[in-house]
Scaffold this motif. Structure first.
Motif, mmCIF file in Angstrom:
data_model
loop_
_atom_site.group_PDB
_atom_site.id
_atom_site.type_symbol
_atom_site.label_atom_id
_atom_site.label_comp_id
_atom_site.label_asym_id
_atom_site.label_seq_id
_atom_site.Cartn_x
_atom_site.Cartn_y
_atom_site.Cartn_z
ATOM 1 N N VAL A 119 0.851 -1.203 0.000
ATOM 2 C CA VAL A 119 0.000 0.000 0.000
ATOM 3 C C VAL A 119 0.886 1.253 0.000
ATOM 4 C CG1 VAL A 119 -1.660 1.352 1.340
ATOM 5 C CG2 VAL A 119 -1.967 -1.117 1.117
ATOM 6 N N THR A 120 1.954 1.218 0.792
ATOM 7 C CA THR A 120 2.877 2.362 0.852
ATOM 8 C C THR A 120 3.531 2.581 -0.517
ATOM 9 O OG1 THR A 120 3.304 1.843 3.160
ATOM 10 C CG2 THR A 120 4.866 3.317 2.090
ATOM 11 N N ALA A 121 3.939 1.487 -1.146
ATOM 12 C CA ALA A 121 4.554 1.590 -2.471
ATOM 13 C C ALA A 121 3.555 2.154 -3.485
ATOM 14 C CB ALA A 121 5.049 0.215 -2.922
ATOM 15 N N ALA A 122 2.307 1.727 -3.356
ATOM 16 C CA ALA A 122 1.261 2.210 -4.276
ATOM 17 C C ALA A 122 1.018 3.706 -4.083
ATOM 18 C CB ALA A 122 -0.028 1.430 -4.046
ATOM 19 N N LYS A 123 1.032 4.146 -2.846
ATOM 20 C CA LYS A 123 0.819 5.578 -2.581
ATOM 21 C C LYS A 123 1.952 6.411 -3.167
ATOM 22 C CE LYS A 123 -2.161 5.151 1.472
ATOM 23 N NZ LYS A 123 -2.233 5.145 2.929
ATOM 24 N N GLN A 124 3.156 5.873 -3.074
ATOM 25 C CA GLN A 124 4.290 6.578 -3.670
ATOM 26 C C GLN A 124 4.117 6.646 -5.194
ATOM 27 O OE1 GLN A 124 8.129 4.583 -3.976
ATOM 28 N NE2 GLN A 124 9.146 6.399 -3.156
ATOM 29 N N ALA A 125 3.671 5.530 -5.781
ATOM 30 C CA ALA A 125 3.464 5.505 -7.234
ATOM 31 C C ALA A 125 2.403 6.520 -7.654
ATOM 32 C CB ALA A 125 3.058 4.099 -7.670
ATOM 33 N N LEU A 126 1.377 6.646 -6.856
ATOM 34 C CA LEU A 126 0.311 7.593 -7.199
ATOM 35 C C LEU A 126 0.792 9.044 -7.069
ATOM 36 C CD1 LEU A 126 -2.712 5.734 -5.585
ATOM 37 C CD2 LEU A 126 -2.308 6.114 -8.025
ATOM 38 N N GLN A 127 1.803 9.241 -6.244
ATOM 39 C CA GLN A 127 2.371 10.598 -6.134
ATOM 40 C C GLN A 127 3.339 10.889 -7.281
ATOM 41 O OE1 GLN A 127 4.169 10.600 -2.240
ATOM 42 N NE2 GLN A 127 2.319 11.340 -1.233
ATOM 43 N N LYS A 128 4.047 9.854 -7.724
ATOM 44 C CA LYS A 128 5.137 10.084 -8.666
ATOM 45 C C LYS A 128 4.796 9.845 -10.131
ATOM 46 C CE LYS A 128 9.374 8.933 -7.727
ATOM 47 N NZ LYS A 128 10.086 10.216 -7.566
ATOM 48 N N SER A 129 3.955 8.877 -10.395
ATOM 49 C CA SER A 129 3.748 8.471 -11.787
ATOM 50 C C SER A 129 2.610 9.237 -12.468
ATOM 51 C CB SER A 129 3.459 6.974 -11.852
ATOM 52 O OG SER A 129 3.276 6.599 -13.196
ATOM 53 N N HIS A 130 2.833 9.504 -13.750
ATOM 54 C CA HIS A 130 1.777 10.111 -14.566
ATOM 55 C C HIS A 130 1.278 9.125 -15.615
ATOM 56 C CE1 HIS A 130 2.631 13.960 -12.723
ATOM 57 N NE2 HIS A 130 3.913 13.778 -12.972
ATOM 58 N N ASN A 131 1.815 7.922 -15.560
ATOM 59 C CA ASN A 131 1.432 6.892 -16.525
ATOM 60 C C ASN A 131 0.080 6.293 -16.103
ATOM 61 O OD1 ASN A 131 1.238 4.005 -17.436
ATOM 62 N ND2 ASN A 131 3.073 4.616 -18.567
ATOM 63 N N LYS A 132 -0.866 6.290 -17.047
ATOM 64 C CA LYS A 132 -2.229 5.849 -16.729
ATOM 65 C C LYS A 132 -2.264 4.397 -16.246
ATOM 66 C CE LYS A 132 -6.801 5.699 -18.840
ATOM 67 N NZ LYS A 132 -7.561 5.741 -20.105
ATOM 68 N N ALA A 133 -1.523 3.528 -16.937
ATOM 69 C CA ALA A 133 -1.534 2.097 -16.579
ATOM 70 C C ALA A 133 -0.868 1.869 -15.221
ATOM 71 C CB ALA A 133 -0.819 1.291 -17.658
ATOM 72 N N VAL A 134 0.190 2.602 -14.964
ATOM 73 C CA VAL A 134 0.888 2.463 -13.675
ATOM 74 C C VAL A 134 -0.019 2.948 -12.549
ATOM 75 C CG1 VAL A 134 2.832 3.334 -12.292
ATOM 76 C CG2 VAL A 134 3.208 2.633 -14.663
ATOM 77 N N ARG A 135 -0.685 4.049 -12.783
ATOM 78 C CA ARG A 135 -1.574 4.598 -11.752
ATOM 79 C C ARG A 135 -2.759 3.650 -11.480
ATOM 80 N NH1 ARG A 135 -0.780 9.671 -10.152
ATOM 81 N NH2 ARG A 135 -2.958 9.867 -9.525
ATOM 82 N N ALA A 136 -3.281 3.064 -12.557
ATOM 83 C CA ALA A 136 -4.405 2.122 -12.381
ATOM 84 C C ALA A 136 -3.950 0.914 -11.558
ATOM 85 C CB ALA A 136 -4.935 1.677 -13.736
ATOM 86 N N PHE A 137 -2.747 0.448 -11.860
ATOM 87 C CA PHE A 137 -2.209 -0.694 -11.102
ATOM 88 C C PHE A 137 -2.016 -0.306 -9.633
ATOM 89 C CE2 PHE A 137 1.384 -3.004 -9.300
ATOM 90 C CZ PHE A 137 1.000 -4.317 -9.516
ATOM 91 N N ALA A 138 -1.454 0.863 -9.404
ATOM 92 C CA ALA A 138 -1.202 1.306 -8.025
ATOM 93 C C ALA A 138 -2.518 1.460 -7.256
ATOM 94 C CB ALA A 138 -0.436 2.625 -8.043
ATOM 95 N N GLU A 139 -3.522 1.958 -7.932
ATOM 96 C CA GLU A 139 -4.834 2.084 -7.270
ATOM 97 C C GLU A 139 -5.377 0.713 -6.890
ATOM 98 O OE1 GLU A 139 -7.146 4.381 -9.996
ATOM 99 O OE2 GLU A 139 -6.223 6.275 -9.367
ATOM 100 N N GLU A 140 -5.176 -0.242 -7.778
ATOM 101 C CA GLU A 140 -5.628 -1.618 -7.493
ATOM 102 C C GLU A 140 -4.890 -2.173 -6.272
ATOM 103 O OE1 GLU A 140 -5.305 -4.311 -10.849
ATOM 104 O OE2 GLU A 140 -5.288 -6.050 -9.517
#
Lengths: 115, 179
Positions: B49-70
């Motif tokens: 979850v912590t890694a996903a939150k970091q990804a949501l802060q850093k990434s602008h890639n739609k697929a990466v963000r969707a994965f992080a949200e999942e």
């Protein structure tokens, strides 16, 4: 005369309004085919086995037994059913081959054949 | 310390911790108990979850963000279930060296990822998610599930394994698409 017509219309409307409400799409595809309900379980990140013998006008009921929210989303955009953990939902199907996926878990897919 | 937990630790880059444990471990390591299993599983979820939150802060890639949200949504849901279960069972999750090493090494990994940006970050995050889910799934399958004594805990871990296998598949697709 006008009063009588108004009364008749009112009675007709009352009668129609008191009929059981059913989804318009749930009507049988033909007079000879009564709509059936097919239940599909969602469990452990998988859609259960797809029922066979499904016909246009039948109802598919999806029950989410998982601890996570899932969706039943049609690839063609015709359906998007969100199911919280433990929830059920249903819709009526039309003829064809329908591919569904979970928009929250894209690895979950299923194809339903409807005659 | 079982072979599978060693595998988990080594895969996550915890070699130094594993070596330290090996040096200190008694000849017959005590079996892991349900309170420790619950703690390890919960910690593994928090890490993702912590890694996903970091990804949501850093990434602008739609697929990466969707994965992080999942990842954030699913691991939070599983951890909520785990907390409810241990409360029901009257079990207090027990901190242990494996949980501690998972947490400290995840923090180091997060620091490494924080230094990256753009596609370099996206690729590194996806690759780490593949490796992390592989390691956690192996530990669940080979060690945590077989060791769990309580039937409800075992069942929740089994459900978690199915879920995390799906995550691993998704992470592999994501990593492949970013190449």
């Amino acid at each position: 005369m006008l009063r009588m017509t108004t009364l008749r219309c009112g009675l007709w409307l009352l009668a129609v309004a008191s009929l059981p409400v059913a989804p318009a799409a749930a009507a049988p595809a033909s007079a000879a085919h009564a709509a059936r309900v097919h239940v599909i379980m969602i469990d452990k990140m998988q859609y259960g086995p797809m029922p066979t013998g499904v016909r246009a006008g039948d109802i598919i009921e999806w029950t989410n037994h998982d601890i996570l929210e899932h969706s039943v989303t049609a690839r063609d955009g015709s359906v998007d059913l969100d199911l919280k953990a433990g929830a059920s939902g249903r819709f009526t199907v039309t003829a064809g081959s329908h591919t569904y996926f979970c928009k929250f878990h894209p690895t979950m897919t299923a194809t339903l054949l409807v005659r | 310390m079982t072979k599978s937990l060693f595998a988990l630790i080594l895969t996550l880059g915890l070699g130094s911790f594993a070596s330290a444990c090996a040096a200190q471990a008694p000849a017959a390591a005590p079996a892991i108990n349900d309170a420790q299993i619950a703690h390890i599983a919960y910690t593994a979820g928090v890490i993702d979850v912590t890694a996903a939150k970091q990804a949501l802060q850093k990434s602008h890639n739609k697929a990466v963000r969707a994965f992080a949200e999942e990842m954030a949504r699913d691991h939070t849901a599983v951890n909520d279930q785990a907390l409810a279960l241990v409360k029901k069972l009257g079990v207090t999750p027990q901190d242990n060296p494996t949980s501690q090493s998972l947490a400290s090494n995840a923090a180091a990994e997060q620091k490494k990822l924080a230094a990256l940006s753009g596609s370099a970050y996206d690729k590194a995050y996806a690759a780490n998610e593949v490796a992390y889910h592989k390691a956690v799934n192996a530990a669940l399958q080979d060690t945590l599930i077989p060791s769990a004594q309580n039937a409800e805990l075992k069942s929740l871990l089994e459900t978690g394994l199915k879920l995390f296998q799906s995550h691993q598949m998704h992470a592999e697709h994501l990593a492949q698409s970013l190449k």
